[in-house]
Enzyme design. Structure first.
Site, mmCIF file in Angstrom:
data_model
loop_
_atom_site.group_PDB
_atom_site.id
_atom_site.type_symbol
_atom_site.label_atom_id
_atom_site.label_comp_id
_atom_site.label_asym_id
_atom_site.label_seq_id
_atom_site.Cartn_x
_atom_site.Cartn_y
_atom_site.Cartn_z
ATOM 1 N N LYS A 28 -20.722 45.073 -4.637
ATOM 2 C CA LYS A 28 -21.602 43.930 -4.743
ATOM 3 C C LYS A 28 -22.622 43.926 -3.611
ATOM 4 O O LYS A 28 -23.583 43.183 -3.645
ATOM 5 C CB LYS A 28 -20.776 42.637 -4.647
ATOM 6 C CG LYS A 28 -19.719 42.477 -5.694
ATOM 7 C CD LYS A 28 -18.902 41.199 -5.365
ATOM 8 C CE LYS A 28 -17.630 41.181 -6.195
ATOM 9 N NZ LYS A 28 -16.709 40.127 -5.731
ATOM 10 N N GLU A 88 -27.843 51.517 -1.870
ATOM 11 C CA GLU A 88 -26.612 51.121 -1.163
ATOM 12 C C GLU A 88 -26.901 49.990 -0.183
ATOM 13 O O GLU A 88 -28.047 49.803 0.236
ATOM 14 C CB GLU A 88 -26.100 52.322 -0.356
ATOM 15 C CG GLU A 88 -25.025 53.124 -1.046
ATOM 16 C CD GLU A 88 -23.659 52.462 -0.954
ATOM 17 O OE1 GLU A 88 -23.591 51.232 -0.730
ATOM 18 O OE2 GLU A 88 -22.659 53.164 -1.123
ATOM 19 N N ASP A 89 -25.840 49.289 0.201
ATOM 20 C CA ASP A 89 -26.006 48.278 1.253
ATOM 21 C C ASP A 89 -25.952 48.927 2.632
ATOM 22 O O ASP A 89 -26.793 48.668 3.484
ATOM 23 C CB ASP A 89 -24.943 47.166 1.129
ATOM 24 C CG ASP A 89 -23.503 47.677 1.098
ATOM 25 O OD1 ASP A 89 -23.286 48.913 1.036
ATOM 26 O OD2 ASP A 89 -22.590 46.839 1.140
ATOM 27 N N ASP A 91 -21.782 53.962 6.330
ATOM 28 C CA ASP A 91 -20.956 53.890 7.530
ATOM 29 C C ASP A 91 -20.353 55.283 7.748
ATOM 30 O O ASP A 91 -21.019 56.160 8.294
ATOM 31 C CB ASP A 91 -19.898 52.797 7.328
ATOM 32 C CG ASP A 91 -19.072 52.514 8.565
ATOM 33 O OD1 ASP A 91 -19.172 53.259 9.547
ATOM 34 O OD2 ASP A 91 -18.297 51.540 8.560
ATOM 35 N N LYS A 107 -25.496 52.844 9.712
ATOM 36 C CA LYS A 107 -24.786 52.522 10.942
ATOM 37 C C LYS A 107 -24.773 53.737 11.856
ATOM 38 O O LYS A 107 -24.443 54.834 11.417
ATOM 39 C CB LYS A 107 -23.345 52.150 10.570
ATOM 40 C CG LYS A 107 -22.784 50.997 11.360
ATOM 41 C CD LYS A 107 -21.342 50.735 10.990
ATOM 42 C CE LYS A 107 -21.142 49.347 10.464
ATOM 43 N NZ LYS A 107 -19.718 48.980 10.398
ATOM 44 N N VAL A 156 -20.941 44.169 10.295
ATOM 45 C CA VAL A 156 -22.011 43.203 10.031
ATOM 46 C C VAL A 156 -21.778 42.446 8.726
ATOM 47 O O VAL A 156 -21.130 42.952 7.807
ATOM 48 C CB VAL A 156 -23.394 43.897 9.997
ATOM 49 C CG1 VAL A 156 -23.786 44.371 11.385
ATOM 50 C CG2 VAL A 156 -23.417 45.061 9.008
ATOM 51 N N ASP A 189 -20.243 41.582 3.154
ATOM 52 C CA ASP A 189 -19.171 40.581 3.195
ATOM 53 C C ASP A 189 -18.054 40.947 4.158
ATOM 54 O O ASP A 189 -17.899 42.096 4.553
ATOM 55 C CB ASP A 189 -18.534 40.481 1.815
ATOM 56 C CG ASP A 189 -17.717 41.734 1.498
ATOM 57 O OD1 ASP A 189 -18.290 42.840 1.565
ATOM 58 O OD2 ASP A 189 -16.512 41.624 1.219
ATOM 59 N N ARG A 234 -21.590 36.838 2.195
ATOM 60 C CA ARG A 234 -22.656 37.631 1.567
ATOM 61 C C ARG A 234 -23.960 36.855 1.470
ATOM 62 O O ARG A 234 -25.047 37.417 1.447
ATOM 63 C CB ARG A 234 -22.281 37.993 0.127
ATOM 64 C CG ARG A 234 -21.209 39.025 -0.018
ATOM 65 C CD ARG A 234 -21.139 39.467 -1.470
ATOM 66 N NE ARG A 234 -19.865 40.055 -1.806
ATOM 67 C CZ ARG A 234 -19.531 41.326 -1.554
ATOM 68 N NH1 ARG A 234 -20.378 42.115 -0.964
ATOM 69 N NH2 ARG A 234 -18.343 41.777 -1.888
HETATM 70 P P1 XMP Z 1 -18.470 54.143 4.083
HETATM 71 O O1 XMP Z 1 -17.583 54.206 5.292
HETATM 72 O O2 XMP Z 1 -17.803 54.672 2.869
HETATM 73 O O3 XMP Z 1 -18.650 52.594 3.887
HETATM 74 O O4 XMP Z 1 -19.830 54.734 4.364
HETATM 75 C C1 XMP Z 1 -19.519 52.094 2.974
HETATM 76 C C2 XMP Z 1 -19.013 50.787 2.445
HETATM 77 O O5 XMP Z 1 -18.163 50.136 3.401
HETATM 78 C C3 XMP Z 1 -18.491 48.787 3.545
HETATM 79 N N1 XMP Z 1 -18.901 48.554 4.944
HETATM 80 C C4 XMP Z 1 -19.223 47.378 5.459
HETATM 81 N N2 XMP Z 1 -19.269 46.153 4.897
HETATM 82 N N3 XMP Z 1 -19.987 45.251 6.939
HETATM 83 C C5 XMP Z 1 -19.641 45.103 5.644
HETATM 84 O O6 XMP Z 1 -19.703 43.980 5.162
HETATM 85 C C6 XMP Z 1 -19.963 46.446 7.583
HETATM 86 O O7 XMP Z 1 -20.294 46.521 8.772
HETATM 87 C C7 XMP Z 1 -19.555 47.571 6.784
HETATM 88 N N4 XMP Z 1 -19.419 48.870 7.074
HETATM 89 C C8 XMP Z 1 -19.022 49.454 5.908
HETATM 90 C C9 XMP Z 1 -19.590 48.527 2.543
HETATM 91 O O8 XMP Z 1 -19.035 47.967 1.384
HETATM 92 C C10 XMP Z 1 -20.175 49.872 2.230
HETATM 93 O O9 XMP Z 1 -20.699 50.014 0.933
HETATM 94 MG MG MG Z 2 -17.677 45.066 1.372
#
Ligand code: XMP
Ligand code: MG
Length: 191
Positions: free
Chosen positions: A56, A111-112, A115, A143, A167, A173, A179
């Protein structure tokens, strides 16, 4: 490269127990979205790309980005789950493309946040297997983390680079909450 510069923006009082700092203000987010929308529009002129938002987290970003792109394009959404709370579970499940034909299409994955890159890698492998004419990636956030996995796909359009903090807001979220915040903030983990 965009880096956060909103340290001076106060956390609105209703959220001061949940958010320690505003990283990106509503205004900064909006300004950068317009810039990025223009860049994407120029890049995909005449291509009718499909923008695929990852639910989401990307919905708010994509809702703003789509209106900043002044060429014809389509929208689709997928679901990819990898996180529980603030820790990665290491597993990614992808749903939502069962009735979508991406063969020969220009796809832009939205993507949001990137990470570790685990989610992105899984989604990209899945999309590549569907035979698109091109596949590029756009992320609201990247990140700066040492946990980034080798082999993480290159992200073509990044709205903002952020420090290695958890964050929330603008789609992101913590356990489905926060969110809706119109800004991006650092989560104050009080547990
Ligand atoms: P990866 O580690 O697979 O992570 O690159 C991607 C997904 O992890 C969630 N994510 C976060 N969600 N704050 C959030 O609310 C954060 O700081 C954070 N870091 C990772 C997110 O769903 C993302 O698509
Ligand atoms: Mg999430």
């Amino acid at each position: 490269m965009q880096t956060p510069s909103s340290q001076h923006v106060q956390v609105p009082p209703p959220w001061s127990d949940k958010v320690s700092e505003v990283l990106l203000s509503k205004q900064e987010i909006s300004r950068r979205n317009i810039e990025l929308g223009k860049e994407i529009g120029d890049k995909y002129h005449g291509c009718n790309p499909i923008l695929i938002g990852v639910l989401k987290g990307s919905i708010i970003f994509l809702a703003d980005l789509t209106r900043a792109i002044d060429i014809e394009h389509e929208l689709q959404f997928i679901r990819a789950s990898s996180y529980h709370g603030t820790e990665s579970s290491g597993k990614v499940k992808i749903q939502g493309l069962e009735n979508v034909d991406l063969k020969g299409r220009h796809v832009l994955l939205v993507e949001d946040i990137v990470d570790t890159g685990l989610t992105l890698k899984h989604i990209v492998d899945h999309l590549e297997s569907m035979g698109p004419a091109s596949l590029k990636i756009c992320s609201f956030l990247s990140k700066n983390t040492k946990r980034r996995l080798p082999g993480t796909p290159n992200v073509d359009f990044i709205a903002h680079y952020i420090p290695d903090k958890f964050v929330v807001g603008y789609g992101l979220d913590v356990d489905q909450r926060l969110r809706h915040l119109p800004f991006l903030g650092i989560y104050k983990n009080t547990k």
